[in-house]
Design a protein around this motif. Sequence first.
Motif, PDB file in Angstrom:
ATOM      1  N   GLN A  41       0.680  -1.192   0.105  1.00  0.00           N
ATOM      2  CA  GLN A  41      -0.004  -0.139  -0.231  1.00  0.00           C
ATOM      3  C   GLN A  41       0.859   1.343  -0.154  1.00  0.00           C
ATOM      4  N   ALA A  44       1.242   2.778  -3.326  1.00  0.00           N
ATOM      5  CA  ALA A  44      -0.203   3.031  -4.148  1.00  0.00           C
ATOM      6  C   ALA A  44      -0.044   4.685  -4.636  1.00  0.00           C
ATOM      7  N   VAL A  49      -3.132   1.456  -6.859  1.00  0.00           N
ATOM      8  CA  VAL A  49      -3.758   0.438  -5.839  1.00  0.00           C
ATOM      9  C   VAL A  49      -3.350  -0.818  -6.192  1.00  0.00           C
ATOM     10  N   ASN A  50      -2.494  -1.658  -5.322  1.00  0.00           N
ATOM     11  CA  ASN A  50      -1.875  -3.007  -5.655  1.00  0.00           C
ATOM     12  C   ASN A  50      -1.048  -2.977  -6.965  1.00  0.00           C
TER      13      ASN A  50
END
Length: 114
Positions: A41, A44, A49-50
């Motif tokens: 995270q 990010a 995200v991811n």
Amino acid sequence: MNRQVKRLLQDRFTVIGLLVLMSVGTVAQAENLPRAQLLAQNCAACHGVNGREFKESMPPLAGMKTEQFIEAMNSFKDGTRPAIIMDRVARGYSQDEIKAMAQFFATQPATQYR
């Protein structure tokens, strides 16, 4: 460095700072997340995200081979790969943490996060 690049970097540092502050306040929630996902995270703000941001100028991390991620992080960490910020970011992680993040990103679908 032109103004747009400086502005982009300022925005990124602001987002990273906010993420650090948010992570301090959400320790109780973080206890429920697997460690690798929690570590990922931190990426990010720049990589999505991811690691699933495929539209920015930053390289996506989702689907990256484990060995490629580890090699990139280690080269940032030891200064052999030029970087604006990643050299400082990479130094904050242990080898076990880098390996955990590499394994997490390798399992993420290499598609844009929606």
